[in-house]
Motif scaffolding. Sequence first.
Motif, PDB file in Angstrom:
ATOM      1  N   ASN A  59       1.127  -1.321   0.469  1.00  0.00           N
ATOM      2  CA  ASN A  59      -0.246  -0.051  -0.312  1.00  0.00           C
ATOM      3  C   ASN A  59       1.161   1.314   0.075  1.00  0.00           C
ATOM      4  O   ASN A  59       0.767   2.336   0.537  1.00  0.00           O
ATOM      5  N   ASP A  60       2.118   0.715  -0.480  1.00  0.00           N
ATOM      6  CA  ASP A  60       3.189   2.004  -0.897  1.00  0.00           C
ATOM      7  C   ASP A  60       2.415   3.496  -1.877  1.00  0.00           C
ATOM      8  O   ASP A  60       2.195   3.081  -2.607  1.00  0.00           O
ATOM      9  N   ARG A  61       2.140   4.759  -1.366  1.00  0.00           N
ATOM     10  CA  ARG A  61       1.376   5.469  -1.550  1.00  0.00           C
ATOM     11  C   ARG A  61       2.019   6.371  -2.730  1.00  0.00           C
ATOM     12  O   ARG A  61       1.955   6.949  -3.661  1.00  0.00           O
ATOM     13  N   ILE A  62       3.911   6.141  -2.238  1.00  0.00           N
ATOM     14  CA  ILE A  62       4.698   7.136  -3.129  1.00  0.00           C
ATOM     15  C   ILE A  62       4.891   6.015  -4.194  1.00  0.00           C
ATOM     16  O   ILE A  62       4.879   6.508  -6.034  1.00  0.00           O
ATOM     17  N   PHE A  63       5.507   5.031  -4.117  1.00  0.00           N
ATOM     18  CA  PHE A  63       5.861   4.090  -5.575  1.00  0.00           C
ATOM     19  C   PHE A  63       4.547   3.773  -6.164  1.00  0.00           C
ATOM     20  O   PHE A  63       4.929   2.997  -7.149  1.00  0.00           O
ATOM     21  N   ASN A  64       3.670   3.595  -5.953  1.00  0.00           N
ATOM     22  CA  ASN A  64       2.735   2.569  -5.985  1.00  0.00           C
ATOM     23  C   ASN A  64       2.247   4.099  -6.800  1.00  0.00           C
ATOM     24  O   ASN A  64       0.451   3.031  -7.443  1.00  0.00           O
ATOM     25  N   LYS A  65       2.011   5.035  -6.912  1.00  0.00           N
ATOM     26  CA  LYS A  65       1.469   6.040  -7.396  1.00  0.00           C
ATOM     27  C   LYS A  65       2.391   6.620  -8.044  1.00  0.00           C
ATOM     28  O   LYS A  65       3.593   7.734  -8.083  1.00  0.00           O
ATOM     29  N   PRO A  66       2.490   6.466  -9.599  1.00  0.00           N
ATOM     30  CA  PRO A  66       3.748   7.506 -10.424  1.00  0.00           C
ATOM     31  C   PRO A  66       3.404   8.824 -10.611  1.00  0.00           C
ATOM     32  O   PRO A  66       4.810   9.671 -10.382  1.00  0.00           O
ATOM     33  N   ARG A  67       2.425   9.649 -10.150  1.00  0.00           N
ATOM     34  CA  ARG A  67       2.601  11.332 -10.256  1.00  0.00           C
ATOM     35  C   ARG A  67       2.713  11.545  -8.993  1.00  0.00           C
ATOM     36  O   ARG A  67       3.797  11.896  -8.890  1.00  0.00           O
ATOM     37  N   MET A  68       2.407  10.937  -8.070  1.00  0.00           N
ATOM     38  CA  MET A  68       2.800  11.142  -6.968  1.00  0.00           C
ATOM     39  C   MET A  68       4.674  11.362  -6.379  1.00  0.00           C
ATOM     40  O   MET A  68       5.229  12.279  -5.877  1.00  0.00           O
ATOM     41  N   MET A  69       4.991   9.734  -7.776  1.00  0.00           N
ATOM     42  CA  MET A  69       6.677   9.701  -7.221  1.00  0.00           C
ATOM     43  C   MET A  69       6.845  11.226  -7.528  1.00  0.00           C
ATOM     44  O   MET A  69       8.027  11.103  -7.408  1.00  0.00           O
ATOM     45  N   LEU A  70       6.997  11.196  -9.189  1.00  0.00           N
ATOM     46  CA  LEU A  70       7.223  12.568  -9.778  1.00  0.00           C
ATOM     47  C   LEU A  70       7.562  13.800  -8.958  1.00  0.00           C
ATOM     48  O   LEU A  70       8.339  14.558  -8.839  1.00  0.00           O
TER      49      LEU A  70
END
Length: 418
Positions: free
Chosen positions: A142-153
């Motif tokens: 449930n990682d909200r950064i690595f599993n959400k490309p836009r958030m990672m950017l």
Amino acid sequence: MGDLTKWVSNSISEALELLPAVSSYCCIYRVPENLRKVNEDAYRPLLVSIGPSYYGDPRLVAMHQQKLRYLQSFLQRYTCYNLDYYVQVIREWEVVARQCYVESLDTTRLTSPQFIEMLLVDAAFLIELFLRNNFHEFIEENDRIFNKPRMMLEVTRDIRLEENQLPFFILKGLYDLVIQPSSQNKQVSFLDITYKFLTGKNEAVPARIIDADVKHLVDILRLCYLPCSVRGQHPRTNPKFEFASSVSELSEAGVKFVASPSENLLDIRFVKGVLEVPRFVVTDDTESLFRNIMVFEQCHYYFDSYIIDYFAFMDSLINTPKDVGILVQSGVIENWLGNNEEVANLFSNIFKQTRLKGSDFYYSGICKDLNAYAGTPWNRWKAILKHDYFNHPWAAISVVYAIVMLILTVLQVVTGFK
């Protein structure tokens, strides 16, 4: 009158006593107001606050829970010390850490408990971020950064802002404290995982970064872009210079533009009428990235700037979308923004309000050579002849035919006189 004099004197004396000493540790700066006004969005975090500058910003508090989750994972994975011990260690670093920021961070701005908590939470967040990037098995479902490309950017963008930094010694110190020689990460230094995250390259860290006294993440980014030949190895002999003409003008004078094979962005060469420029990829985050490196250079390396000099040089080359078009066609610029006008505006605006130490401009020699080449009439005539008469086989044949006929006519006239 005497009471007023004494009051003013006491007021000034008290202010002088409270005046903090100028620290040699200072390396994290606020963006100068004149630069901020040109493009404020380029310097402001979108998602995550790191360090004191945006601490408590209501637009960024939503990310605080994610930072705490990363801290929790960090503590659960590395159980060699408990939370109390980490707090104590950070507490010992507090005085020096405060001195790394140009703004006054006395206890009225951030109390000691607030400052220590901020350092620990933010440092653990960044370390965990870099570890998960390097060891994908650490990424939770449930990682909200690595599993959400836009958030990672957006997180990646935010941690590259000059005002959004922690001192590097805090990050490295905490990492080295928990990564014991017996752990699975014994071969991976903090600099290794940091470099991989910031650059996306799975390669050895360059020696110039390993040998440097790294200040923070923006400092690492600057080191990544330094040219192969720095000023100490390549002294400048031209203290006075003129900027080069535009790409369009140089092209009309016969200068060719080619994409250099060098992977180092700043390694520009001009040899025998050919300007070799390493490929420059322009994306949505390009302006923010380089503006923040330029702010750091402006404030910390004013007398040894390279990124600033690069954009000053490119700004002189690029004035119009036509200039961009020539560089795109030659492979020097890869445009992801959609149209050449946006790229032209980027180069026109990024250097605004930035001060350049012209007496040691890194590209002064290239500017001099370009202007000298463009100012030579023969080079310009060759370019005109090639463009107007030799750009098509039939045109070339007609020119040759005309020259031959002219020679024959002259010979006939000379023979007739004899």
